[in-house]
Design a protein around this motif. Structure first.
Motif, PDB file in Angstrom:
ATOM      1  N   LEU A   1       8.315  -5.734   1.741  1.00 53.44           N
ATOM      2  CA  LEU A   1       7.812  -4.382   1.523  1.00 53.44           C
ATOM      3  C   LEU A   1       6.463  -4.429   0.822  1.00 53.44           C
ATOM      4  O   LEU A   1       6.291  -5.090  -0.187  1.00 53.44           O
ATOM      5  N   ASP A   2       5.543  -3.730   1.376  1.00 53.70           N
ATOM      6  CA  ASP A   2       4.216  -3.621   0.791  1.00 53.70           C
ATOM      7  C   ASP A   2       4.130  -2.265   0.091  1.00 53.70           C
ATOM      8  O   ASP A   2       4.219  -1.221   0.749  1.00 53.70           O
ATOM      9  N   PRO A   3       3.978  -2.246  -1.221  1.00 54.58           N
ATOM     10  CA  PRO A   3       3.948  -0.969  -1.941  1.00 54.58           C
ATOM     11  C   PRO A   3       2.839  -0.037  -1.446  1.00 54.58           C
ATOM     12  O   PRO A   3       3.024   1.177  -1.416  1.00 54.58           O
ATOM     13  N   ASP A   4       1.721  -0.593  -1.040  1.00 53.05           N
ATOM     14  CA  ASP A   4       0.638   0.246  -0.526  1.00 53.05           C
ATOM     15  C   ASP A   4       1.037   0.925   0.783  1.00 53.05           C
ATOM     16  O   ASP A   4       0.683   2.081   1.029  1.00 53.05           O
ATOM     17  N   MET A   5       1.767   0.196   1.630  1.00 53.20           N
ATOM     18  CA  MET A   5       2.204   0.766   2.905  1.00 53.20           C
ATOM     19  C   MET A   5       3.226   1.885   2.655  1.00 53.20           C
ATOM     20  O   MET A   5       3.160   2.942   3.290  1.00 53.20           O
ATOM     21  N   ILE A   6       4.139   1.667   1.738  1.00 51.86           N
ATOM     22  CA  ILE A   6       5.131   2.702   1.421  1.00 51.86           C
ATOM     23  C   ILE A   6       4.426   3.933   0.867  1.00 51.86           C
ATOM     24  O   ILE A   6       4.724   5.070   1.253  1.00 51.86           O
ATOM     25  N   ASP A   7       3.473   3.718  -0.031  1.00 55.17           N
ATOM     26  CA  ASP A   7       2.726   4.821  -0.614  1.00 55.17           C
ATOM     27  C   ASP A   7       1.950   5.583   0.462  1.00 55.17           C
ATOM     28  O   ASP A   7       1.950   6.814   0.497  1.00 55.17           O
ATOM     29  N   GLU A   8       1.314   4.846   1.367  1.00 59.34           N
ATOM     30  CA  GLU A   8       0.540   5.473   2.447  1.00 59.34           C
ATOM     31  C   GLU A   8       1.441   6.325   3.336  1.00 59.34           C
ATOM     32  O   GLU A   8       1.112   7.474   3.660  1.00 59.34           O
ATOM     33  N   ARG A   9       2.576   5.786   3.749  1.00 56.84           N
ATOM     34  CA  ARG A   9       3.486   6.524   4.620  1.00 56.84           C
ATOM     35  C   ARG A   9       4.039   7.763   3.916  1.00 56.84           C
ATOM     36  O   ARG A   9       4.164   8.825   4.522  1.00 56.84           O
ATOM     37  N   ALA A  10       4.389   7.621   2.641  1.00 55.62           N
ATOM     38  CA  ALA A  10       4.930   8.757   1.900  1.00 55.62           C
ATOM     39  C   ALA A  10       3.879   9.865   1.773  1.00 55.62           C
ATOM     40  O   ALA A  10       4.180  11.046   1.947  1.00 55.62           O
TER      41      ALA A  10
END
Length: 94
Positions: free
Chosen positions: A62-71
């Motif tokens: 899990l990439d925290p930046d990717m999760i943040d971007e999607r959210a």
């Protein structure tokens, strides 16, 4: 008998040149193959791009930046102290 043989040879000769799979048809088939190969290359590139993005969302990586971007994209949310820059030329969600 020679006339029948000539007629058969003429028939097959005509269709070998101008038939669907003859010399003229081969050019059409080659154009279709080139167009389909170009489409295949484009689809392979798009598939690789999507596979890379999906791999960032897997639990083991899990990439925290990717999760943040999607959210942020799905919820349309920003923090109070952040500056949002909108790109109108890009489709939403990319």
């Amino acid at each position: 008998m020679p006339a029948v043989a000539m007629a058969v040879l003429g028939y097959f000769g005509f269709h070998s040149v101008s038939g669907e799979f003859g010399i003229a048809g081969r050019e059409r088939i080659e154009r279709e193959v080139a167009a389909l190969e170009a489409q295949l290359a484009e689809l392979r590139y798009e598939r690789e791009h999507l596979a890379t993005r999906v791999s960032l969302l897997r639990p083991e990586s899990l990439d925290p930046d990717m999760i943040d971007e999607r959210a942020r994209i799905n919820l349309n949310v920003v923090h109070v102290n952040e500056l949002a820059i909108l790109h109108l030329d890009e489709p939403r969600g990319r």
